[in-house]
Design an enzyme around this catalytic site. Structure first.
Site, PDB file in Angstrom:
ATOM      1  CG  HIS A  38      -2.070  -1.022   1.092  1.00  0.00           C
ATOM      2  ND1 HIS A  38      -2.535  -1.515  -0.099  1.00  0.00           N
ATOM      3  CD2 HIS A  38      -2.800  -1.637   2.064  1.00  0.00           C
ATOM      4  CE1 HIS A  38      -3.513  -2.383   0.139  1.00  0.00           C
ATOM      5  NE2 HIS A  38      -3.686  -2.476   1.441  1.00  0.00           N
ATOM      6  CD  GLU A  63      -8.341  -3.342  -0.798  1.00  0.00           C
ATOM      7  OE1 GLU A  63      -7.160  -3.170  -1.127  1.00  0.00           O
ATOM      8  OE2 GLU A  63      -8.685  -4.186   0.038  1.00  0.00           O
ATOM      9  CG  HIS A 113      -7.791  -0.164   2.059  1.00  0.00           C
ATOM     10  ND1 HIS A 113      -8.433  -0.923   3.011  1.00  0.00           N
ATOM     11  CD2 HIS A 113      -6.781  -0.926   1.580  1.00  0.00           C
ATOM     12  CE1 HIS A 113      -7.819  -2.083   3.124  1.00  0.00           C
ATOM     13  NE2 HIS A 113      -6.811  -2.120   2.262  1.00  0.00           N
TER      14      HIS A 113
HETATM   15  C1  BGC Z   1      -4.873  -6.384   1.648  1.00  0.00           C
HETATM   16  C2  BGC Z   1      -4.706  -7.183   2.917  1.00  0.00           C
HETATM   17  C3  BGC Z   1      -4.117  -6.279   3.950  1.00  0.00           C
HETATM   18  C4  BGC Z   1      -5.023  -5.106   4.161  1.00  0.00           C
HETATM   19  C5  BGC Z   1      -4.393  -4.141   5.128  1.00  0.00           C
HETATM   20  C6  BGC Z   1      -5.789  -5.240   1.935  1.00  0.00           C
HETATM   21  O1  BGC Z   1      -5.885  -4.440   0.803  1.00  0.00           O
HETATM   22  O2  BGC Z   1      -5.364  -7.169   0.613  1.00  0.00           O
HETATM   23  O3  BGC Z   1      -3.871  -8.303   2.704  1.00  0.00           O
HETATM   24  O4  BGC Z   1      -3.906  -6.938   5.156  1.00  0.00           O
HETATM   25  O5  BGC Z   1      -5.245  -4.444   2.962  1.00  0.00           O
HETATM   26  O6  BGC Z   1      -5.293  -3.296   5.622  1.00  0.00           O
END
Ligand code: BGC
Length: 375
Positions: A131, A340, A206
């Site tokens: 991320h 997402e 998210h």
């Molecule tokens: C991911 C997860 C991750 C989470 C974190 C998601 O987008 O796919 O694996 O733990 O984000 O907040």
């Protein structure tokens, strides 16, 4: 299919109903929402469209609240978040509602090679980059907010200039995310970005949803449809193998509506520990294409997601720990889901996946639409 949803789906394709419906939508703010630990003021905006209210914060260009009515008209806040900035800055925040960038999802080993040069990014999710990084990823910085009126509804646009080298990525990147709420409960999220050097960009939102109300238990009874026939399988580190496999015959087959809880146990012994998969959105004649639909049977609240992107990560809060969120309500294991919209994970290292590299002179442009209805 309910006629309202048909209208919305055709509106997404034809841009008609939403334009007519925009007149009653409102935007207010900015209202003070405290400050970051560095002392930067944080502000919130409120969008109202029809019976839906959306609150947005300039830290991380984040959705902090979505008030959506149930079938009897009673509103509930259906997204996870915190009552103050300190909550968003704490370890308890797992990217709740934020804009994720420069590159969402995982990059294997935090490494990639571009134009013959290797880049090393923060390894913030052992052994990978997740991320967008570490300390100054798009979810953690304070964006510049402005109110707008668009043909589709009132809007808030957040802008951020990310300097060359930030979080290890090349190029000066100027990014905007615009949230537009029409009078029909459709929240449009439009991302744009430009760069002065070739660089990977893959932006998403998210939000964690619980359509019965954030902090009201698990989402196992929510019924999910994915407009996806295939997915990108991952290895033990949640990095795609590069293959694209059919969902048919697996717990990932949501081509007809299925309860999240129906087959999730089959995945708890896998590295994903539940649903945490990138689905390949079915090709559509018009974009944004329908990617997913989720219905909570007791309240009747329904979320339909449209996207211009090739993928959508369906994640069922497998790492939520019961941390207290808004109003002190606990966000328990499997207490929310995320949808997402994005390019595929680790695209920068996967030559067969659609590219995420943006070059100088190009404009990165993607759209996601979250449509909130009750039936
Ligand atoms: C991911 C997860 C991750 C989470 C974190 C998601 O987008 O796919 O694996 O733990 O984000 O907040």
């Amino acid at each position: 299919m309910p006629s309202r949803l048909v209208c919305l789906i055709s509106a997404v394709s034809l841009g008609s109903c939403l334009m007519n419906a925009a007149s009653a939508a409102e935007v207010s703010g900015p209202q003070p929402f405290g400050q970051t630990y560095e002392g930067t003021p944080v502000e919130r905006y409120t969008l109202t469209g029809g019976k839906v209210t959306v609150r947005l914060m300039n830290r991380g260009a984040t959705i902090t609240e979505v008030l959506a009515p149930d079938r009897a008209g009673a509103p509930a806040d259906i997204v996870l978040g915190f009552d103050d900035v300190a909550g968003y800055e704490s370890e308890a925040n797992q990217y709740f509602g934020c804009t994720v960038g420069r590159v969402c999802n995982r990059i294997a080993g935090g490494k990639f090679t571009l134009d013959g040069r290797q880049y090393q990014l923060a390894v913030n999710n052992e052994p990978n980059h997740l991320h967008g990084g570490g300390k100054r990823s798009f979810d953690k910085v304070v964006w510049q907010g402005e109110k707008l009126v668009t043909p589709r509804g009132t809007a808030v646009r957040f802008s951020y200039a990310s300097p060359d080298g930030e979080e290890g990525y090349p190029g000066n990147v100027k990014a905007t995310v615009t949230y537009i709420l029409g009078d029909d409960g459709a929240l449009w999220i439009e991302w744009e970005a430009m760069t002065d050097r070739p660089t990977p960009i893959n932006l998403t939102n998210h939000s964690y949803f619980n359509l019965a109300g954030a902090g009201s238990g698990t989402v196992l009874d929510h019924e999910v449809t994915m407009y996806a026939d295939s997915y990108t399988p991952v290895d033990t580190n949640l990095i795609p193998t590069g293959k694209i496999d059919p969902v048919a015959g697996t717990p990932l087959d949501f081509t007809s509506p299925k309860r999240i809880g129906e087959r999730i146990e089959q995945l708890t012994k896998t590295p994903t520990l539940g649903y945490d998969h990138n689905f390949v959105v079915r090709k559509a004649d018009k974009l944004p294409a329908a990617a997913a639909r989720v219905r909570e049977p007791k309240s009747g609240r329904t979320l339909t997601v449209f996207t211009t992107q090739p993928g959508i990560q369906f994640y069922t809060g497998n790492f939520l720990t019961g941390q207290p969120g808004k109003g002190g309500k606990p966000y328990i294991y499997r207490g929310a889901f995320c949808l997402e919209t994005q390019h595929f994970p680790d695209s920068v290292n996967q030559p067969t996946f659609p590219t995420v590299i943006v070059k100088p002179g190009e404009v990165y442009k993607q759209t996601c639409v979250y449509v909130f209805t009750a039936e």
